[in-house]
Design a protein around this motif. Structure first.
Motif, PDB file in Angstrom:
ATOM      1  N   THR A  45      39.189  31.535  43.804  1.00 21.35           N
ATOM      2  CA  THR A  45      39.808  32.387  44.833  1.00 21.35           C
ATOM      3  C   THR A  45      41.289  32.527  44.477  1.00 21.35           C
ATOM      4  O   THR A  45      41.818  31.768  43.658  1.00 21.35           O
ATOM      5  CB  THR A  45      39.679  31.768  46.240  1.00 21.35           C
ATOM      6  OG1 THR A  45      40.098  30.403  46.180  1.00 21.35           O
ATOM      7  CG2 THR A  45      38.259  31.839  46.764  1.00 21.35           C
ATOM      8  N   CYS A  46      41.945  33.473  45.101  1.00 25.60           N
ATOM      9  CA  CYS A  46      43.347  33.773  44.792  1.00 25.60           C
ATOM     10  C   CYS A  46      44.240  32.556  45.065  1.00 25.60           C
ATOM     11  O   CYS A  46      44.197  31.989  46.156  1.00 25.60           O
ATOM     12  CB  CYS A  46      43.806  34.953  45.632  1.00 25.60           C
ATOM     13  SG  CYS A  46      45.518  35.414  45.363  1.00 25.60           S
ATOM     14  N   SER A  47      45.040  32.160  44.076  1.00 26.54           N
ATOM     15  CA  SER A  47      45.889  30.991  44.304  1.00 26.54           C
ATOM     16  C   SER A  47      47.105  31.350  45.159  1.00 26.54           C
ATOM     17  O   SER A  47      47.807  30.470  45.635  1.00 26.54           O
ATOM     18  CB  SER A  47      46.296  30.352  42.968  1.00 26.54           C
ATOM     19  OG  SER A  47      46.796  31.319  42.096  1.00 26.54           O
ATOM     20  N   LYS A  48      47.352  32.637  45.377  1.00 29.96           N
ATOM     21  CA  LYS A  48      48.479  33.035  46.242  1.00 29.96           C
ATOM     22  C   LYS A  48      48.063  33.111  47.714  1.00 29.96           C
ATOM     23  O   LYS A  48      48.774  32.639  48.580  1.00 29.96           O
ATOM     24  CB  LYS A  48      49.009  34.395  45.796  1.00 29.96           C
ATOM     25  CG  LYS A  48      49.493  34.383  44.339  1.00 29.96           C
ATOM     26  CD  LYS A  48      50.465  35.506  44.047  1.00 29.96           C
ATOM     27  CE  LYS A  48      51.114  35.347  42.684  1.00 29.96           C
ATOM     28  NZ  LYS A  48      50.146  35.587  41.555  1.00 29.96           N
ATOM     29  N   CYS A  49      46.890  33.706  47.986  1.00 26.38           N
ATOM     30  CA  CYS A  49      46.539  33.938  49.395  1.00 26.38           C
ATOM     31  C   CYS A  49      45.148  33.418  49.781  1.00 26.38           C
ATOM     32  O   CYS A  49      44.749  33.521  50.935  1.00 26.38           O
ATOM     33  CB  CYS A  49      46.645  35.421  49.720  1.00 26.38           C
ATOM     34  SG  CYS A  49      45.262  36.383  49.105  1.00 26.38           S
ATOM     35  N   GLY A  50      44.398  32.884  48.813  1.00 26.92           N
ATOM     36  CA  GLY A  50      43.063  32.374  49.136  1.00 26.92           C
ATOM     37  C   GLY A  50      41.984  33.443  49.200  1.00 26.92           C
ATOM     38  O   GLY A  50      40.826  33.142  49.497  1.00 26.92           O
ATOM     39  N   GLY A  51      42.346  34.703  48.929  1.00 29.14           N
ATOM     40  CA  GLY A  51      41.372  35.801  49.015  1.00 29.14           C
ATOM     41  C   GLY A  51      40.308  35.718  47.930  1.00 29.14           C
ATOM     42  O   GLY A  51      40.458  35.007  46.938  1.00 29.14           O
ATOM     43  N   LEU A  52      39.221  36.466  48.146  1.00 28.89           N
ATOM     44  CA  LEU A  52      38.146  36.535  47.149  1.00 28.89           C
ATOM     45  C   LEU A  52      38.598  37.354  45.944  1.00 28.89           C
ATOM     46  O   LEU A  52      39.440  38.248  46.070  1.00 28.89           O
ATOM     47  CB  LEU A  52      36.906  37.201  47.763  1.00 28.89           C
ATOM     48  CG  LEU A  52      36.219  36.452  48.908  1.00 28.89           C
ATOM     49  CD1 LEU A  52      35.213  37.374  49.605  1.00 28.89           C
ATOM     50  CD2 LEU A  52      35.523  35.199  48.388  1.00 28.89           C
ATOM     51  N   GLU A  87      40.919  40.189  40.103  1.00 25.75           N
ATOM     52  CA  GLU A  87      41.893  40.740  41.040  1.00 25.75           C
ATOM     53  C   GLU A  87      41.550  40.314  42.460  1.00 25.75           C
ATOM     54  O   GLU A  87      40.387  40.380  42.865  1.00 25.75           O
ATOM     55  CB  GLU A  87      41.876  42.267  40.912  1.00 25.75           C
ATOM     56  CG  GLU A  87      43.062  42.940  41.560  1.00 25.75           C
ATOM     57  CD  GLU A  87      43.157  44.418  41.168  1.00 25.75           C
ATOM     58  OE1 GLU A  87      43.123  44.733  39.953  1.00 25.75           O
ATOM     59  OE2 GLU A  87      43.232  45.245  42.086  1.00 25.75           O
ATOM     60  N   CYS A  88      42.570  39.876  43.193  1.00 26.87           N
ATOM     61  CA  CYS A  88      42.370  39.459  44.588  1.00 26.87           C
ATOM     62  C   CYS A  88      42.117  40.688  45.463  1.00 26.87           C
ATOM     63  O   CYS A  88      42.870  41.656  45.408  1.00 26.87           O
ATOM     64  CB  CYS A  88      43.604  38.705  45.077  1.00 26.87           C
ATOM     65  SG  CYS A  88      43.540  38.326  46.836  1.00 26.87           S
ATOM     66  N   ILE A  89      41.072  40.638  46.262  1.00 27.65           N
ATOM     67  CA  ILE A  89      40.747  41.806  47.094  1.00 27.65           C
ATOM     68  C   ILE A  89      41.682  41.916  48.297  1.00 27.65           C
ATOM     69  O   ILE A  89      41.718  42.934  48.973  1.00 27.65           O
ATOM     70  CB  ILE A  89      39.269  41.783  47.589  1.00 27.65           C
ATOM     71  CG1 ILE A  89      39.008  40.602  48.529  1.00 27.65           C
ATOM     72  CG2 ILE A  89      38.292  41.758  46.420  1.00 27.65           C
ATOM     73  CD1 ILE A  89      37.730  40.760  49.347  1.00 27.65           C
ATOM     74  N   LYS A  90      42.464  40.839  48.541  1.00 32.31           N
ATOM     75  CA  LYS A  90      43.325  40.829  49.715  1.00 32.31           C
ATOM     76  C   LYS A  90      44.769  41.215  49.356  1.00 32.31           C
ATOM     77  O   LYS A  90      45.326  42.121  49.955  1.00 32.31           O
ATOM     78  CB  LYS A  90      43.298  39.420  50.314  1.00 32.31           C
ATOM     79  CG  LYS A  90      43.529  39.340  51.794  1.00 32.31           C
ATOM     80  CD  LYS A  90      42.974  38.017  52.324  1.00 32.31           C
ATOM     81  CE  LYS A  90      43.913  37.352  53.313  1.00 32.31           C
ATOM     82  NZ  LYS A  90      43.558  35.926  53.494  1.00 32.31           N
ATOM     83  N   CYS A  91      45.346  40.525  48.361  1.00 28.44           N
ATOM     84  CA  CYS A  91      46.764  40.780  48.053  1.00 28.44           C
ATOM     85  C   CYS A  91      46.961  41.486  46.723  1.00 28.44           C
ATOM     86  O   CYS A  91      48.078  41.831  46.360  1.00 28.44           O
ATOM     87  CB  CYS A  91      47.563  39.477  48.090  1.00 28.44           C
ATOM     88  SG  CYS A  91      47.364  38.448  46.618  1.00 28.44           S
ATOM     89  N   GLY A  92      45.874  41.693  45.968  1.00 27.29           N
ATOM     90  CA  GLY A  92      45.995  42.439  44.718  1.00 27.29           C
ATOM     91  C   GLY A  92      46.508  41.639  43.524  1.00 27.29           C
ATOM     92  O   GLY A  92      46.678  42.191  42.436  1.00 27.29           O
ATOM     93  N   ALA A  93      46.743  40.343  43.706  1.00 22.96           N
ATOM     94  CA  ALA A  93      47.214  39.510  42.578  1.00 22.96           C
ATOM     95  C   ALA A  93      46.206  39.585  41.437  1.00 22.96           C
ATOM     96  O   ALA A  93      45.000  39.654  41.674  1.00 22.96           O
ATOM     97  CB  ALA A  93      47.387  38.069  43.032  1.00 22.96           C
ATOM     98  N   LYS A  94      46.714  39.600  40.190  1.00 23.83           N
ATOM     99  CA  LYS A  94      45.833  39.723  39.025  1.00 23.83           C
ATOM    100  C   LYS A  94      45.843  38.441  38.213  1.00 23.83           C
ATOM    101  O   LYS A  94      46.870  37.780  38.098  1.00 23.83           O
ATOM    102  CB  LYS A  94      46.314  40.876  38.138  1.00 23.83           C
ATOM    103  CG  LYS A  94      46.173  42.252  38.768  1.00 23.83           C
ATOM    104  CD  LYS A  94      46.522  43.313  37.724  1.00 23.83           C
ATOM    105  CE  LYS A  94      46.152  44.714  38.162  1.00 23.83           C
ATOM    106  NZ  LYS A  94      47.063  45.329  39.109  1.00 23.83           N
TER     107      LYS A  94
HETATM  108 ZN   LIG Z   1      45.545  37.081  46.973  1.00 25.11          ZN
END
Ligand SMILES: [Zn+2]
Ligand SMILES: *Cc1c(COP(=O)(O)O)cnc(C)c1O
Length: 408
Positions: free
Chosen positions: A21-28, A5-12
């Motif tokens: 890293t998150c492919s939507k926002c780059g978050g961890l 789960e992305c810690i920034k945008c919550g994408a799963k």
């Molecule tokens: Zn994200």
């Protein structure tokens, strides 16, 4: 039973996806379990300490690639504690892991995960210990290992390990942050599994340091855990693990997570002190403690949260303070660690003198790597052996003794 789960945008993302890293926002990313499905109590956790004791909270199902990591000793710091007025000061010696640093906890899980995902080779950028550990676990698993090291800035023992265990070692003319950027590109483009601490599965293994600490003290939670901070994966991992144990009702609170950085390489400590929401990258990090010579910590966002959410703090120490703490541990406690590891104890001393740590606190310092990792720094900071003729008289003279009666 778990997902990313992305810690920034919550994408799963599903657990079989190779993603860092998150492919939507780059978050961890974090590994998030279905905690309502996990039945784990103090009763289930009887027996000796080890990483795999806690497999109910580890994200792999296959037989682990293991060299019996974890179960490291905790020592009472009797002498240093007395010197700074702290009865309950301890050090957990992570240098006693198979390759001599805590990185083994992450690699036993990370390399097992690599096999589970069907990956055929693994790689990392490293200030040294990550490469040594990956070389060891890659050898154990029987898969090829590639490591990128910043040229001339890796302690001798660590390079020796990476070479001897059969890794392909590339020395790059740049710092760690450059090496990490390059290895990420290399991995993504060539289907190689990346095992830096940006990989959330590696951090899952490292959280067992926290589990072992509370387990060792009979589930009595220390007030504070102090550790050196480089890429900030470890402080993040320990906080996450202990938060999970709290959530499962195994412990009732989480210790104050306290991060120590070297003065010339301290983006996290600076952000904590100034209250900044994010770090300012240190372009030219410098310190004798090469394992924490990192200007752009990968896990900064997670670490700032871990420190703040636990009511902890971060502090800087000078190279002189680090080397003095290394020597104190070695000569007054019999504990041999590499410079970065001693940063936690240098931090303990400084924070106690500042009054941040109170005299009745129960504090555990994580000392992260073994003395023999960096023999060159040791040789530089100790007196040379005294060379004499091979006679008893010469030895006695060198030792400042009076010639003994027996020789007349
Ligand atoms: Zn994200
Ligand atoms: C990797 C390492 C650190 C830093 O840990 P991070 O998770 O990067 O903060 C500290 N000490 C030693 C000996 C290490 O090998």
């Amino acid at each position: 039973m778990y997902h990313l789960e992305c810690i920034k945008c919550g994408a799963k993302y599903g657990p079989d996806k190779v993603i860092y890293t998150c492919s939507k926002c780059g978050g961890l990313l974090d590994v998030v379990y279905d905690y309502s499905e996990i039945r784990l109590s103090r009763e289930d956790l009887k027996g000796p300490l080890s990483v795999w004791k806690y497999k109910a909270l580890l994200p792999v199902s296959r037989e682990p690639v293991t060299l019996k990591e974890g179960g490291t000793p905790i020592y009472h710091l009797r002498s240093i504690g007395k010197e700074v007025g702290l009865r309950e000061a301890y050090a957990k010696h992570e240098g006693m892991n198979p390759s001599g640093s805590f990185k083994d906890r992450g690699m036993t899980v990370g390399v097992t995960k690599a096999l589970e995902l069907g990956m055929k080779s693994v790689a990392c950028a490293s200030t040294g210990n990550t490469s040594a550990s990956l070389a060891v676990y890659g050898a154990r698993a029987g898969i090829p290992v590639i490591v990128l090291l910043p040229s001339g800035k890796v302690a001798l023992g660590k390079v020796a390990q990476a070479l001897m265990h059969g890794a392909k070692v590339i020395s790059i003319k740049g710092n760690f942050d450059d090496a990490l950027r390059l290895v990420r590109e290399l991995c993504v483009e060539n289907g190689i599994y990346l095992l830096n601490s940006i990989n959330p599965y590696r951090l899952e293994g490292q959280k067992t340091i926290g589990f072992e600490i509370v387990d060792y003290f009979g589930w009595e939670v220390p007030d504070r855990i102090i550790l050196p901070v480089g890429n900030a994966g470890n402080i993040t991992a320990i906080f996450k693990g202990l938060s999970e144990m709290k959530r499962l009702g195994i412990i009732d609170r989480v210790p104050k997570m306290t991060g120590i950085q070297a003065e010339g390489s301290a983006p996290i400590a600076k952000a904590i002190k100034s209250g900044a929401a994010s770090i300012a990258v240190e372009e030219h990090p410098e310190t004798v403690a090469t394992a924490i010579r990192i200007g752009d910590p990968v896990n900064a966002v997670k670490a700032l949260n871990a420190i703040r959410a636990s009511g902890g703090t971060a502090e800087t120490v000078t190279d002189e303070e680090i080397l003095a703490a290394q020597k104190m541990l070695a000569t007054k406690e019999g504990i041999g660690v590499e410079p970065a590891s001693a940063a936690s104890v240098a931090g303990l001393i400084k924070l106690r003198r500042m009054g941040v740590i109170e005299k009745d606190e129960h504090v555990v310092c994580v000392v992260t790597g073994h003395l023999l990792k960096d023999p060159e720094t040791v040789i530089k900071n100790c007196d040379k052996p005294i060379e004499v003729e091979a006679t008893k008289e010469a030895i006695e003279k060198a030792l400042g003794m009076k010639p003994s009666i027996a020789s007349y």
